[in-house]
Scaffold this motif. Structure first.
Motif, PDB file in Angstrom:
ATOM      1  N   ASN C  85     109.037-111.257  32.254  1.00 53.28           N
ATOM      2  CA  ASN C  85     108.242-111.930  33.303  1.00 53.28           C
ATOM      3  C   ASN C  85     109.149-112.726  34.218  1.00 53.28           C
ATOM      4  OD1 ASN C  85     106.283-110.857  31.865  1.00 53.28           O
ATOM      5  ND2 ASN C  85     105.369-112.760  31.158  1.00 53.28           N
ATOM      6  N   VAL C  86     108.792-112.708  35.474  1.00 59.54           N
ATOM      7  CA  VAL C  86     109.533-113.526  36.447  1.00 59.54           C
ATOM      8  C   VAL C  86     108.864-114.901  36.512  1.00 59.54           C
ATOM      9  CG1 VAL C  86     110.504-111.721  37.883  1.00 59.54           C
ATOM     10  CG2 VAL C  86     108.132-112.392  38.206  1.00 59.54           C
ATOM     11  N   TYR C  87     109.542-115.857  37.174  1.00 55.55           N
ATOM     12  CA  TYR C  87     109.028-117.232  37.175  1.00 55.55           C
ATOM     13  C   TYR C  87     107.926-117.357  38.216  1.00 55.55           C
ATOM     14  CZ  TYR C  87     112.908-118.435  34.187  1.00 55.55           C
ATOM     15  OH  TYR C  87     113.779-118.492  33.130  1.00 55.55           O
ATOM     16  N   LYS C  88     106.713-117.704  37.756  1.00 48.99           N
ATOM     17  CA  LYS C  88     105.553-117.742  38.673  1.00 48.99           C
ATOM     18  C   LYS C  88     105.687-118.907  39.659  1.00 48.99           C
ATOM     19  CE  LYS C  88     101.985-117.914  35.964  1.00 48.99           C
ATOM     20  NZ  LYS C  88     102.616-117.964  34.627  1.00 48.99           N
ATOM     21  N   ASN C  95     113.576-116.414  42.905  1.00 46.74           N
ATOM     22  CA  ASN C  95     113.847-115.628  41.698  1.00 46.74           C
ATOM     23  C   ASN C  95     115.128-114.825  41.857  1.00 46.74           C
ATOM     24  OD1 ASN C  95     111.955-115.664  39.344  1.00 46.74           O
ATOM     25  ND2 ASN C  95     110.476-115.638  41.018  1.00 46.74           N
ATOM     26  N   LYS C 136     110.058-107.195  40.331  1.00 45.83           N
ATOM     27  CA  LYS C 136     110.884-106.884  39.140  1.00 45.83           C
ATOM     28  C   LYS C 136     111.838-105.738  39.448  1.00 45.83           C
ATOM     29  CE  LYS C 136     107.512-108.292  35.591  1.00 45.83           C
ATOM     30  NZ  LYS C 136     106.686-107.810  34.477  1.00 45.83           N
TER      31      LYS C 136
ATOM     32  N   GLU D  74     109.194-121.611  28.640  1.00 44.16           N
ATOM     33  CA  GLU D  74     109.841-120.290  28.681  1.00 44.16           C
ATOM     34  C   GLU D  74     109.186-119.334  27.688  1.00 44.16           C
ATOM     35  OE1 GLU D  74     112.561-119.218  30.396  1.00 44.16           O
ATOM     36  OE2 GLU D  74     113.420-121.024  31.276  1.00 44.16           O
ATOM     37  N   GLU D  77     105.305-118.511  28.845  1.00 47.56           N
ATOM     38  CA  GLU D  77     105.176-117.523  29.920  1.00 47.56           C
ATOM     39  C   GLU D  77     106.095-116.323  29.668  1.00 47.56           C
ATOM     40  OE1 GLU D  77     106.226-119.994  33.167  1.00 47.56           O
ATOM     41  OE2 GLU D  77     104.574-121.368  32.701  1.00 47.56           O
ATOM     42  N   THR D  79     109.160-115.889  29.767  1.00 52.23           N
ATOM     43  CA  THR D  79     110.214-115.632  30.762  1.00 52.23           C
ATOM     44  C   THR D  79     111.588-115.782  30.098  1.00 52.23           C
ATOM     45  OG1 THR D  79     110.138-117.962  31.258  1.00 52.23           O
ATOM     46  CG2 THR D  79     108.864-116.528  32.699  1.00 52.23           C
ATOM     47  N   PHE D  82     113.845-112.866  30.531  1.00 45.79           N
ATOM     48  CA  PHE D  82     114.356-112.778  31.906  1.00 45.79           C
ATOM     49  C   PHE D  82     115.661-113.572  32.026  1.00 45.79           C
ATOM     50  CE2 PHE D  82     114.319-111.904  36.225  1.00 45.79           C
ATOM     51  CZ  PHE D  82     114.312-113.034  37.020  1.00 45.79           C
TER      52      PHE D  82
END
Lengths: 215, 57, 198, 220
Positions: C85-88, C95, C136, D74, D77, D79, D82
């Motif tokens: 997941n990317v940072y919302k 990002n 992504k 972290e 979510e 992440t 990532f």
């Protein structure tokens, strides 16, 4: 089997010595015999904690699963013995200084050890399903293991003003003459052997448990 | 395990007939009963697990 | 010129996902990993990307015929997957600066191609899942890595998105080794070789 | 290395200020506790030791709410992967550690300001007090960062973190309280030994955590 037999003999010997043979300390009379029980209990709790710490360290290095079994088993024993130590300590403090709890440096370091065991087991409960459980447990144990010696430096400086210096500092600085020292040593040996047997039992339990889960 | 039972029994005998102070009695009672019960509990746990493991095979 | 050599990988969760899996993929080649859900496609891809250790066997990376230390593998890999997941709370550009470091004109151009440039300054929490998937993919391609690991890259993409994806794949194919874990027929026949996990 | 570190820190600062969870928790917690103690004692506490103990309890527990949040977000979510595919675990650890240090120092300063404002306490050695507060909060952050990661990975919200962190932090807690108590008394004293102990404690734990963190922050 030999170890059990050996421990049986040493235990009986130490029992005989503690309760019958050794002369009571000058002022305390009979209750001074508690030293030969209380100190080994505290010693085994610390020993168990050290063994658990070292086992976790080697688990990290070689990540072989049986190291974590040793760490957990040793921690179980440590928890049980530190509870016993705290109970006997406070019972004895009742006699020595008239109150069940009075922040004596020894008492606080054992209580800290008990807190560490309780924290370790609550972590173990919560992560039991998690695949990273062994790693999380051993990392926490190592952190606790590294942090605990610091308390030994802090303990004597703990509330120095409130702490009354007893006639005989019940934990360790007892003016032990030779016979007493000998008996204490024997008792220590017998309790360490007892620890070793308990460790074997706990390891057996964990091995059987993993066998059960495997099928 | 029976060894420990005998040992504790002997220890209690040594206790009762001499006039040791009450605290010493209580402390040793706590210690020795605790250890013996701990051993018995562990022993039973192992027996139970062994039965289940053999049962499963 | 990179070669990814996997030798008798095996991994077990509740059941044995795969055993003694060996393959070798070099620059310019591509490998598809197919199989029903829960057959361990993603696990295998994670092992290839060096983010997960197999129970036995290993994955060796060779760059210009020199072995790459496992600690530095991550610099050679672009990885995009539904579980990454990317940072919302960050915008698309933030990002990218976090992951890649700088937003150069390649980045701007790629965002434009993926149709993200109008929103590149709004936080990702306001993006649709399709747009998040495009971000992504952008992150994976912008790494300009010599190995590309994609887990169901086409998911949540509309027709136009898929077309862009395949054009990007064709563009980078000669200079990268591509791994795609998917069940999508189109992506499967894009890759020359494929493994099926049961 | 430094650039990677800065990017991680920048990311975390941006997220924290945008989501504003930490800031609101910390502010509200320390204000509420201090004021409630003010109410309870009517602002008159005579023993310096009590002042120091209350002060550090407030700092400790507001720290407990926030220090594991950096990792918990972290995990929640998801992440974490990532971050791991782009940066080595040690860089992630150092950036989180620095953030925790800043958070703790901010907490300590805020709590002391509110405390002095709400509860009448006579501070005789101001500079020493600030020095001890900073050293103490830094060592709190150093000692509990990895434990925060463990609690986050274990998936338990705040409760577990406090249980795990308290026994490890107890030594520095007692030293901090004792030396802060002396700041509220007249006679001159040198806080050097306390500060050295606190920093030594955090250096050792910081070093050990640096080595241990990569073992747990992987395979998400």
């Amino acid at each position: 089997m030999i170890v059990i037999l050996l421990n049986g003999i040493v235990m009986m010997l130490s029992l005989y010595l503690i309760y019958i043979w050794v002369p009571p300390a000058a002022i305390l009379g009979e209750t001074s015999r508690i030293v030969y029980l209380h100190v080994p209990l505290a010693w085994v709790s610390c020993l168990a904690f050290a063994v658990a710490g070292i086992a976790s360290l080697s688990f990290l290095k070689k990540s072989k699963i049986n190291y974590i079994v040793y760490a957990r088993s040793s921690a179980h024993i440590g928890l049980f013995f530190s509870i016993l130590t705290v109970i006997t300590g406070s019972l004895w403090a009742k006699v020595m200084w008239g109150s069940y709890w009075n922040w004596d440096p020894r008492e606080t370091s054992i209580t800290l050890l008990l807190l560490l065991y309780i924290a370790y087991f609550s972590l173990q409960q919560i992560v039991s399903g998690n695949p990273k459980a062994p790693m999380l447990e051993s990392v926490y144990l190592i952190i606790a293991f590294v942090a605990s010696p610091f308390l030994i430096f802090v303990a004597p400086r703990l509330y120095p003003t409130l702490h009354p210096e007893p006639v005989i500092n019940a934990q360790g600085q007892l003016m032990l003459d030779t016979e007493m020292r000998l008996v204490l040593a024997i008792s220590l040996v017998s309790f360490t052997l007892l620890y070793y047997i308990l460790l074997g039992l706990w390891v057996r339990i964990y091995v059987l448990k993993s066998k059960l889960h495997e099928e | 395990m029976k060894l420990y039972a005998i040992v504790t029994a002997m220890q209690f005998l040594a206790q009762t007939d001499s006039n040791y102070s009450k605290t010493l009695f209580w402390v040793s009672a706590v210690v020795w009963c605790g250890i013996v019960c701990y051993l018995v509990v562990l022993h039973r746990k192992i027996k139970q697990l062994e039965k289940r493991v053999n049962g499963k095979k | 010129m990179v070669t990814v050599k996997a030798s008798n990988l095996s991994k077990r969760y509740t059941r044995m996902l795969f055993r003694d899996m060996s393959f070798s993929v070099a620059t310019g080649q591509s490998l598809a990993i197919a199989g029903p859900n829960g057959s361990g496609k993603s696990t295998l891809l994670k092992i290839i990307a060096g983010v997960m250790t197999p129970d036995s066997g290993n994955v060796a990376y060779w760059y210009n015929d020199k072995p790459v230390d496992t600690a530095y593998i991550r610099n050679y890999i672009g990885f995009a997957a539904p579980y990454i997941n990317v940072y919302k709370y960050l915008t698309a550009l933030e990002n990218i600066t976090f992951a890649i470091g700088t937003v150069d004109d390649d980045a701007v151009q790629l965002l434009d191609v993926l149709g993200l440039s109008p929103h590149s300054n709004t936080m990702l929490m306001f993006y649709s899942t399709g747009m998040i998937q495009r971000v992504k993919l952008a992150l994976a391609f912008l790494k300009k890595a010599s190995v590309l690991c994609l887990d169901e890259p086409g998911s949540n993409l509309d027709e136009q998105g898929k077309r862009v994806l395949f054009s990007l794949l064709e563009k980078v194919q000669p200079t990268t080794a591509i791994f795609i874990a998917t069940n999508d027929a189109h992506e499967l026949n894009f890759c020359k070789r494929s493994i099926v996990l049961d | 290395m430094i650039k990677a570190l800065w990017r991680n820190i920048q990311k975390d600062i941006l997220i924290e200020f945008r989501s504003r969870i930490i800031v609101s928790i910390v502010l509200s917690f320390s204000v509420i506790v201090t004021i409630s103690i003010g109410f309870a004692t009517g602002g008159i506490i005579n023993s310096p030791l009590l002042h120091a103990a209350i002060l550090w309890i407030i700092i400790f527990f507001s720290g407990m709410n926030t220090l594991s949040h950096v990792f918990f977000r972290e995990i929640e979510e998801s992440t974490a992967l990532f971050g791991v595919i782009h940066y080595p675990a040690v860089v992630i650890y150092l950036s989180k550690l620095l953030i925790n240090c800043c958070v703790m120092v901010v907490i300590a300063i805020m709590v002391i300001i509110i405390y002095v404002f709400v509860i009448s306490v006579s501070v005789y050695h101001g500079i020493y007090l600030i020095a001890i507060l900073i050293a103490g909060s830094l060592s709190l952050a150093f000692a509990t960062t990895v434990i925060g990661a463990i609690a986050a990975l274990a998936g338990a919200r705040g409760g577990l973190f406090t249980i795990l962190a308290f026994p490890v932090v107890l030594p520095l807690f007692t030293v901090a309280i004792q030396s802060t108590a002396r700041c509220f008394e007249q006679q001159v004293f040198s806080p050097l030994s306390a500060i050295i102990f606190l920093l030594a404690f955090s250096m050792v734990l910081g070093m050990v955590s640096y080595l241990l963190f990569p073992y747990i922050w992987r395979e998400f």
